[in-house]
Design a protein around this motif. Structure first.
Motif, PDB file in Angstrom:
ATOM      1  N   THR A 227     -81.889 -20.638 123.463  1.00  0.00           N
ATOM      2  CA  THR A 227     -81.038 -20.046 124.489  1.00  0.00           C
ATOM      3  C   THR A 227     -79.621 -19.801 123.979  1.00  0.00           C
ATOM      4  OG1 THR A 227     -80.661 -22.297 125.351  1.00  0.00           O
ATOM      5  CG2 THR A 227     -82.293 -20.932 126.481  1.00  0.00           C
ATOM      6  N   THR A 228     -79.104 -20.695 123.144  1.00  0.00           N
ATOM      7  CA  THR A 228     -77.764 -20.501 122.585  1.00  0.00           C
ATOM      8  C   THR A 228     -77.736 -19.280 121.672  1.00  0.00           C
ATOM      9  OG1 THR A 228     -77.287 -22.872 122.697  1.00  0.00           O
ATOM     10  CG2 THR A 228     -75.936 -21.556 121.201  1.00  0.00           C
ATOM     11  N   ILE A 229     -78.764 -19.103 120.853  1.00  0.00           N
ATOM     12  CA  ILE A 229     -78.850 -17.916 119.997  1.00  0.00           C
ATOM     13  C   ILE A 229     -78.915 -16.653 120.847  1.00  0.00           C
ATOM     14  CG2 ILE A 229     -80.298 -16.676 118.338  1.00  0.00           C
ATOM     15  CD1 ILE A 229     -81.136 -19.416 117.223  1.00  0.00           C
ATOM     16  N   LEU A 230     -79.693 -16.696 121.915  1.00  0.00           N
ATOM     17  CA  LEU A 230     -79.835 -15.533 122.782  1.00  0.00           C
ATOM     18  C   LEU A 230     -78.520 -15.212 123.504  1.00  0.00           C
ATOM     19  CD1 LEU A 230     -83.376 -16.151 124.314  1.00  0.00           C
ATOM     20  CD2 LEU A 230     -82.701 -14.278 122.809  1.00  0.00           C
ATOM     21  N   VAL A 231     -77.818 -16.223 123.964  1.00  0.00           N
ATOM     22  CA  VAL A 231     -76.515 -15.991 124.588  1.00  0.00           C
ATOM     23  C   VAL A 231     -75.563 -15.340 123.591  1.00  0.00           C
ATOM     24  CG1 VAL A 231     -74.454 -17.134 125.488  1.00  0.00           C
ATOM     25  CG2 VAL A 231     -76.690 -17.781 126.346  1.00  0.00           C
ATOM     26  N   SER A 232     -75.591 -15.810 122.343  1.00  0.00           N
ATOM     27  CA  SER A 232     -74.724 -15.254 121.310  1.00  0.00           C
ATOM     28  C   SER A 232     -75.051 -13.788 121.049  1.00  0.00           C
ATOM     29  CB  SER A 232     -74.853 -16.067 120.021  1.00  0.00           C
ATOM     30  OG  SER A 232     -74.486 -17.421 120.228  1.00  0.00           O
ATOM     31  N   LEU A 233     -76.346 -13.467 120.960  1.00  0.00           N
ATOM     32  CA  LEU A 233     -76.762 -12.076 120.741  1.00  0.00           C
ATOM     33  C   LEU A 233     -76.358 -11.201 121.926  1.00  0.00           C
ATOM     34  CD1 LEU A 233     -80.305 -12.666 119.188  1.00  0.00           C
ATOM     35  CD2 LEU A 233     -78.285 -11.752 118.017  1.00  0.00           C
ATOM     36  N   THR A 234     -76.435 -11.753 123.133  1.00  0.00           N
ATOM     37  CA  THR A 234     -76.016 -11.011 124.318  1.00  0.00           C
ATOM     38  C   THR A 234     -74.531 -10.677 124.243  1.00  0.00           C
ATOM     39  OG1 THR A 234     -77.671 -12.200 125.631  1.00  0.00           O
ATOM     40  CG2 THR A 234     -75.969 -11.014 126.839  1.00  0.00           C
ATOM     41  N   PHE A 235     -73.718 -11.653 123.847  1.00  0.00           N
ATOM     42  CA  PHE A 235     -72.280 -11.415 123.753  1.00  0.00           C
ATOM     43  C   PHE A 235     -71.953 -10.402 122.664  1.00  0.00           C
ATOM     44  CE2 PHE A 235     -70.940 -14.150 126.938  1.00  0.00           C
ATOM     45  CZ  PHE A 235     -69.552 -14.251 126.957  1.00  0.00           C
ATOM     46  N   ILE A 236     -72.672 -10.454 121.541  1.00  0.00           N
ATOM     47  CA  ILE A 236     -72.447  -9.471 120.476  1.00  0.00           C
ATOM     48  C   ILE A 236     -72.729  -8.069 121.000  1.00  0.00           C
ATOM     49  CG2 ILE A 236     -73.304  -8.618 118.261  1.00  0.00           C
ATOM     50  CD1 ILE A 236     -73.781 -11.543 117.468  1.00  0.00           C
ATOM     51  N   ALA A 237     -73.858  -7.914 121.689  1.00  0.00           N
ATOM     52  CA  ALA A 237     -74.231  -6.602 122.221  1.00  0.00           C
ATOM     53  C   ALA A 237     -73.229  -6.124 123.262  1.00  0.00           C
ATOM     54  CB  ALA A 237     -75.627  -6.676 122.839  1.00  0.00           C
ATOM     55  N   MET A 238     -72.698  -7.040 124.066  1.00  0.00           N
ATOM     56  CA  MET A 238     -71.776  -6.656 125.142  1.00  0.00           C
ATOM     57  C   MET A 238     -70.380  -6.357 124.609  1.00  0.00           C
ATOM     58  SD  MET A 238     -70.679  -8.761 128.597  1.00  0.00           S
ATOM     59  CE  MET A 238     -69.756 -10.017 127.701  1.00  0.00           C
ATOM     60  N   ILE A 239     -69.767  -7.331 123.928  1.00  0.00           N
ATOM     61  CA  ILE A 239     -68.379  -7.197 123.489  1.00  0.00           C
ATOM     62  C   ILE A 239     -68.233  -6.104 122.436  1.00  0.00           C
ATOM     63  CG2 ILE A 239     -66.441  -8.367 122.385  1.00  0.00           C
ATOM     64  CD1 ILE A 239     -66.935  -9.336 125.180  1.00  0.00           C
ATOM     65  N   GLY A 240     -69.181  -6.037 121.480  1.00  0.00           N
ATOM     66  CA  GLY A 240     -69.086  -5.052 120.417  1.00  0.00           C
ATOM     67  C   GLY A 240     -69.064  -3.626 120.941  1.00  0.00           C
TER      68      GLY A 240
ATOM     69  N   GLY B  87     -70.147   7.266 112.249  1.00  0.00           N
ATOM     70  CA  GLY B  87     -69.716   5.880 112.335  1.00  0.00           C
ATOM     71  C   GLY B  87     -70.090   5.242 113.662  1.00  0.00           C
ATOM     72  N   PHE B  88     -69.873   5.984 114.751  1.00  0.00           N
ATOM     73  CA  PHE B  88     -70.247   5.468 116.064  1.00  0.00           C
ATOM     74  C   PHE B  88     -71.753   5.263 116.163  1.00  0.00           C
ATOM     75  CE2 PHE B  88     -66.225   7.734 117.316  1.00  0.00           C
ATOM     76  CZ  PHE B  88     -65.504   6.590 117.576  1.00  0.00           C
ATOM     77  N   HIS B  89     -72.522   6.229 115.646  1.00  0.00           N
ATOM     78  CA  HIS B  89     -73.985   6.128 115.696  1.00  0.00           C
ATOM     79  C   HIS B  89     -74.472   4.883 114.966  1.00  0.00           C
ATOM     80  CE1 HIS B  89     -74.313  10.767 116.331  1.00  0.00           C
ATOM     81  NE2 HIS B  89     -73.957  10.126 117.423  1.00  0.00           N
ATOM     82  N   ALA B  90     -73.896   4.619 113.794  1.00  0.00           N
ATOM     83  CA  ALA B  90     -74.307   3.448 113.006  1.00  0.00           C
ATOM     84  C   ALA B  90     -73.985   2.153 113.754  1.00  0.00           C
ATOM     85  CB  ALA B  90     -73.607   3.461 111.645  1.00  0.00           C
ATOM     86  N   SER B  91     -72.822   2.123 114.396  1.00  0.00           N
ATOM     87  CA  SER B  91     -72.419   0.925 115.142  1.00  0.00           C
ATOM     88  C   SER B  91     -73.347   0.683 116.331  1.00  0.00           C
ATOM     89  CB  SER B  91     -70.974   1.090 115.619  1.00  0.00           C
ATOM     90  OG  SER B  91     -70.503  -0.081 116.231  1.00  0.00           O
ATOM     91  N   PHE B  92     -73.669   1.742 117.071  1.00  0.00           N
ATOM     92  CA  PHE B  92     -74.568   1.606 118.220  1.00  0.00           C
ATOM     93  C   PHE B  92     -75.980   1.229 117.786  1.00  0.00           C
ATOM     94  CE2 PHE B  92     -71.578   4.805 120.318  1.00  0.00           C
ATOM     95  CZ  PHE B  92     -70.897   3.826 121.017  1.00  0.00           C
ATOM     96  N   LEU B  93     -76.415   1.752 116.647  1.00  0.00           N
ATOM     97  CA  LEU B  93     -77.746   1.410 116.140  1.00  0.00           C
ATOM     98  C   LEU B  93     -77.808  -0.067 115.761  1.00  0.00           C
ATOM     99  CD1 LEU B  93     -80.522   2.616 115.433  1.00  0.00           C
ATOM    100  CD2 LEU B  93     -79.664   3.014 113.117  1.00  0.00           C
ATOM    101  N   CYS B  94     -76.729  -0.563 115.180  1.00  0.00           N
ATOM    102  CA  CYS B  94     -76.664  -1.982 114.834  1.00  0.00           C
ATOM    103  C   CYS B  94     -76.709  -2.842 116.105  1.00  0.00           C
ATOM    104  CB  CYS B  94     -75.388  -2.265 114.044  1.00  0.00           C
ATOM    105  SG  CYS B  94     -75.178  -3.989 113.559  1.00  0.00           S
ATOM    106  N   ALA B  95     -75.985  -2.418 117.138  1.00  0.00           N
ATOM    107  CA  ALA B  95     -76.003  -3.153 118.408  1.00  0.00           C
ATOM    108  C   ALA B  95     -77.410  -3.173 118.998  1.00  0.00           C
ATOM    109  CB  ALA B  95     -75.027  -2.514 119.395  1.00  0.00           C
TER     110      ALA B  95
END
Length: 503
Positions: free
Chosen positions: A287-300, A466-474
């Motif tokens: 759950t901690t890993i999943l919360v972290s991935l959620t924050f990366i997807a949101m904040i990034g 650049g934007f496309h690459a960033s969104f693909l990573c997210a």
């Protein structure tokens, strides 16, 4: 009815006034977490820095905020409530004043200001919860936490739109005309913070008991340098590339070594600075890993989208903020529903469905162009934030639910620390990937003289790449989270389940 509430000295407390001061002050402080999002392009121009550089204003805020979470547990125990809150307000005011007077040739000073604001945010966020629960009895606990949740949810939601409105026009305040620029974002909240500070001297009381405990300085230094070096290395990717040993590989390796030593040191301490033994619980770890991935997807994505909308689409800061506002409000509206559904069904199905929405709302960003309708962006962003709302609270509740009662305090600190650092790291990674791709596709300067129109078109295409690459990573982060969500328990989990007690 319970007797009149009194402070640690036996004096009566005006809990309505104290709660109001706590909520208003905390709102102003937490507002700064996202308020610079729509101002990043203006700051890039004002300070002559690139997108990777300007992202440090967000990265350092999140990193310092994350570092302060375990420290705040010590401060709540050691420092009287009133003086801790007053100190947080004063630190915030000092940081905000520094931001207002920072010259445009001293970007580092603005980063110092952001770090000070983050220290204040790291103190007040957990303090607000603890004080709210102490002020209101068991019968009003839900109402108290509801007010706290409103601040924590609405302040970040309103931040981008408020800063966009501030940047869009001049404002008159107390007879003074304030120009609509990035400094105004700090200037307009400063008087509120000062007023709250002055009134808090009278109405804010010492309500939490204190103990004479010592801060483990070695642990604080190790955690700060460990996570800081990893973050520094990831941020340097945009300028030096992933294969740079000096600027990228070496700092990240050193950071990992420091964190490993930090973890070993914590395992040897009788009272750990950060009790990492909670990771022996498999469900807590997932759950901690999943919360972290959620924050990366949101904040990034929250940091990248305003740059796209202003630099590529040509939207004003206000309009780019308004584009994101419905999604932020969607998250605030669905969070209580997510809590209700978690109580009924547990986290697994809810989280899987939530990550499905986030993934569906992220992948189309890979095809954004200079003519993509803003309503399309708003709709996708609302879908993403709805999914994040359906994952964030259930995951946090599930993480705490699998721990024994005597582990909850440390588990909360660990979960919040990892979450904040992951958000900082994710922001740095997404922005560095974006800048690296832009640098790789930027046309030669000679083309600017030879064919200005072609140069402009290639620069636009470089930015979109650049934007496309960033969104693909997210989207990749979200896909990993979606797969990992299938390993969650079905239904609600508790610490009493035998499987959860296995190391």
């Amino acid at each position: 009815m319970s007797s009149e509430l009194k402070d640690m000295n036996g004096k009566p407390i005006n809990k309505i006034a104290m709660m109001a001061l706590l909520l208003i002050g905390s709102f102003v402080i937490i507002l700064m977490q996202t308020s610079l999002g729509t101002a990043l392009p203006s700051l890039m121009t004002a300070f002559n820095v690139d997108s990777a550089g300007v992202q440090w204003l967000t990265t350092i805020f999140l990193m310092v905020n994350g570092i302060m979470v375990p420290v705040s547990a010590f401060l709540n125990t050691r420092v009287p409530t009133k003086y801790l809150y007053l100190s947080a307000l004063l630190i915030y005011i000092i940081g905000t004043v520094i931001a207002v007077v920072t010259p445009t040739n001293a970007f580092w000073l603005l980063m110092v200001a952001r770090a000070l604001q983050a220290v204040a945010a790291g103190i007040v966020m957990p303090l607000m919860q603890v004080v709210a629960l102490a002020l209101f009895g068991e019968e009003s606990r839900g109402k108290a936490l509801g007010m706290v949740g409103l601040v924590i949810g609405m302040a970040p939601a309103l931040g981008p739109t408020l800063s966009g409105w501030i940047l869009d026009q001049d404002h008159t305040f107390l007879g003074l005309t304030i120009a609509g620029n990035w400094r105004s974002i700090f200037m307009l909240v400063l008087p509120i913070a000062i007023v709250v500070l002055l009134i808090s001297f009278i109405y804010f009381k010492n309500i939490l008991p204190t103990r004479d405990v010592k801060l483990n300085v070695r642990s604080l230094i190790e955690s700060t340098f460990g996570f800081g070096l990893i973050l520094f290395g990831s941020a340097m990717v945009s300028d030096h590339g992933w294969m740079s040993f000096t600027w990228v590989i070496l700092p990240m390796l050193l950071g990992l070594l420091v964190i490993a030593e930090f973890a070993w040191h914590q395992s040897r301490m009788k009272v750990p600075f950060l009790d990492l033994s909670v990771f022996k619980n498999r469900q807590f770890t997932i759950t901690t890993i999943l919360v972290s991935l959620t924050f990366i997807a949101m904040i990034g994505v929250e940091m990248v989208l305003p740059i796209y909308m202003q630099r590529v689409r040509g939207l004003s800061p206000l309009n780019s903020g308004l584009t994101l506002l419905p999604g932020a409000l969607m998250m605030g509206a669905l969070s209580p529903l997510a809590g209700y559904l978690y109580d009924k069904h547990g986290a697994r199905r809810l989280v899987i469905f939530g990550f499905s929405l986030v993934f569906i709302g992220t992948v189309p960003f890979y095809k954004l162009t200079e003519t993509t309708p803003t309503i399309f962006i708003t709709t996708l962003y609302m879908l993403r934030m709805a999914g994040i709302a359906l994952t964030m609270m259930p995951l946090t509740s599930s993480a705490m639910g699998v721990l024994r009662q005597n582990q909850v305090a440390q588990g909360t600190a660990v979960n919040n620390t990892i979450r904040q650092v992951a958000a900082s790291l994710g922001t740095a990674v997404l922005s560095s990937i974006m800048q690296s791709v832009i640098n790789d596709h930027t046309p030669t300067s000679s083309l600017k003289i030879k064919d200005p129109l072609e140069y402009a078109q290639q620069m636009l295409n470089a930015g979109l790449s650049g934007f496309h690459a960033s969104f693909l990573c997210a989207a990749g982060f979200v896909l990993v989270a979606f797969i990992l969500a299938f390993f969650l328990h079905k239904g609600k989990v508790t610490a009493a389940e035998p499987e959860e007690e296995k190391a």
